[in-house]
Write an enzyme that holds these catalytic residues in place. Structure first.
Site, PDB file in Angstrom:
ATOM      1  N   ALA A   1      41.618  33.560  30.535  1.00 40.18           N
ATOM      2  CA  ALA A   1      40.296  34.139  30.973  1.00 40.18           C
ATOM      3  C   ALA A   1      39.245  32.898  30.697  1.00 40.18           C
ATOM      4  CB  ALA A   1      40.127  35.159  30.363  1.00 40.18           C
TER       5      ALA A   1
ATOM      6  N   ASP B   1      45.837  36.688  32.590  1.00 40.81           N
ATOM      7  CA  ASP B   1      47.112  36.967  32.534  1.00 40.81           C
ATOM      8  C   ASP B   1      47.331  38.160  31.503  1.00 40.81           C
ATOM      9  OD1 ASP B   1      45.799  36.046  29.895  1.00 40.81           O
ATOM     10  OD2 ASP B   1      47.030  34.226  29.786  1.00 40.81           O
TER      11      ASP B   1
ATOM     12  N   SER C   1      49.495  26.921  26.495  1.00 40.11           N
ATOM     13  CA  SER C   1      50.515  26.118  25.989  1.00 40.11           C
ATOM     14  C   SER C   1      51.642  25.671  27.047  1.00 40.11           C
ATOM     15  CB  SER C   1      51.272  26.332  24.706  1.00 40.11           C
ATOM     16  OG  SER C   1      51.875  27.601  24.911  1.00 40.11           O
TER      17      SER C   1
END
Length: 472
Positions: free
Chosen positions: A80, A238, A13
């Protein structure tokens, strides 16, 4: 003179550029640039705009130059599984389709015709998620077979951006494991598996571990941003970066990387690929230093984010938490990992329908909707903690929550209450902190992960939540 490091952390986002440096024993950070990100409908597919994202990456780098804070190293992490296929001219083939697209429906059965799910788990240790790269590749083979035939290189998103910066093609280990195509024992592509699946082995580049220096910026990039620096591979997934930043002082701990997704698990030295782990749908994703993140994907704050948008952003997350607490006695719950919540036309309507189907009251107000989501998430976290303890044979006294969701105080307290464990929440920018830490480990600003974690613990606010305590 200060040595600056730049973490470019791109989520589903939003994205941000965060500079980090070590000063008087603490990790200091400064946000340089922030931008929005979202999926777009293109020709019937939900796609990412990679050209726009790369323009944002360059703009944030230019801001560093304008501030006079030139990093010695930079690295990019993203979510991912999503990837690009490149042709002979290294141009992107087809659309950059995102993981929430429905193109993978039914692709699991096609894959299982060649490799049964039991064997797939034994070979990779990765949980079955319909959006895994293995199923996205199968969708391409069925729907756009010529793109797979023309492909010469496969790069996950952060690897693609690193290639655009340096001209070097490689896949970083933590993110590569999420494809469900990597051997946990060899730490490399499972070539035999690729052959069984019929995917062209030649397109998969060398896998490099997190912390590997990739190279300098290409001359044209140096000209565009006004400086040169080394590109260092962080944990490009992440969650892999977020786990590096878990400010744990214990050797064994539970973590929740809390954001759009909640990834809950623990670190292990070896992958657990037994039947019990597969049936419980746990995954063994690669971590920094070839550790394994033994974890479960949980739908996370995506549900409340979606409801917030459907309410036209009239309420902030803090206000939604407050309204949820006011409606804490609302009895309905949903299974947050149900695939129906992955990409519904209306999250509100889907939650209401799920409640009605189980003869529970359907939430009608924003507070009731938020209560259902937060209570259901906390129940899921507590159940997952019990599963991890049973499957690993260990007891964990506390849970560390990092990422944007660590700011959800009501959910943090619910998690402590339902799990019976102390909860430590923070830092909020955990992914960026872990990205920076890996770069700093590579250049020996930190010597060990434990040193980096202790530094993070003492550098940023970490709140404690005790079971049964109303006000943390």
């Amino acid at each position: 003179m200060k040595e600056y490091y730049l973490a470019v952390d791109i989520g589903a986002s939003s994205g941000r550029h965060i500079l980090g440096w070590k000063e008087k024993g603490q990790l200091k950070t400064q946000e340089v640039y922030r931008f929005e990100n979202s999926l777009e409908n293109r020709d019937g597919y939900l796609c990412w705009d990679t050209e726009k994202l790369f323009a944002f990456i360059l703009e944030g780098m230019r801001r560093c130059k304008e501030m006079g804070k030139i990093p010695v190293s930079m690295g990019i992490d993203t979510w991912a599984v999503d990837f690009v296929l490149l042709d002979e001219q290294n141009q992107v083939l087809g659309q950059t389709v995102g993981y929430r697209d429905k193109r993978t429906e039914g692709m699991d059965r096609r894959v299982w015709q060649r490799v049964p799910p039991e064997e797939l788990y034994e070979r990779t240790g990765i949980q079955k998620q319909m959006f895994n790269s293995i199923y996205q590749l199968e969708a391409i083979r069925k729907q756009q077979p010529k793109n797979l035939e023309k492909a010469r290189n496969f790069l996950l998103f952060p690897d693609y951006f690193h290639y655009l910066l340096t001209g070097v093609m490689a896949c970083e280990y933590t993110n590569a494991t999420t494809t469900q195509l990597v051997s946990p024992s060899d730490k490399d592509w499972d070539r035999e598996l690729l052959e069984k699946l019929g995917y062209p082995k030649k397109i998969f580049p060398k896998i490099l571990k997190a912390g590997t220096p990739l190279g300098d910026l290409r001359p044209e990039i140096q000209e565009a941003v006004g400086f040169n620096c080394q590109v260092t591979l962080p944990a490009t997934h992440d969650t892999g970066s977020a786990v590096v930043a878990v400010p744990a002082l214990e050797e064994d701990f539970l973590y929740i990387s809390s954001g759009t997704w909640s990834l809950m698990g623990t670190e292990c030295e070896e992958a657990l690929v037994n039947r019990e782990s597969r049936e419980a749908n746990f995954t063994n994703e690669g971590g920094y230093g070839y550790r394994f993140r033994y974890q479960k994907n949980i739908m996370g704050l995506w549900m409340i984010q979606s409801v917030k948008r459907e309410l036209e952003n009239r309420y902030g997350f803090e206000e939604l938490c407050r309204m949820a607490e006011e409606k804490k006695d609302f009895p309905s719950r949903v299974e947050v990992n149900d695939g129906r919540f992955l990409s519904p036309d209306s999250m509100t309507a889907e939650i209401q329908a799920a409640c009605r189907e189980k003869d529970m009251p359907a939430p009608g107000t924003p507070g009731e909707l938020a209560a259902v989501i937060y209570q259901s998430l906390a129940d899921c976290y507590a159940a997952t903690a019990r599963e991890i303890e049973e499957l690993t044979g260990k007891s964990y006294p506390c849970i560390y929550i990092v990422g944007g969701g660590s700011n959800a105080r009501y959910l943090n307290q619910l998690t402590a209450d339902r799990s019976g464990k102390a909860v430590f929440a923070g830092p909020g920018e955990g992914t960026a902190m872990g990205n920076l830490a890996v770069q700093m480990l590579s250049l020996e600003t930190f010597w060990t992960v434990d040193e980096a974690r202790q530094c993070i613990f003492h550098s940023f606010p970490v709140e404690q939540y005790v079971p049964g305590c109303e006000n943390p």
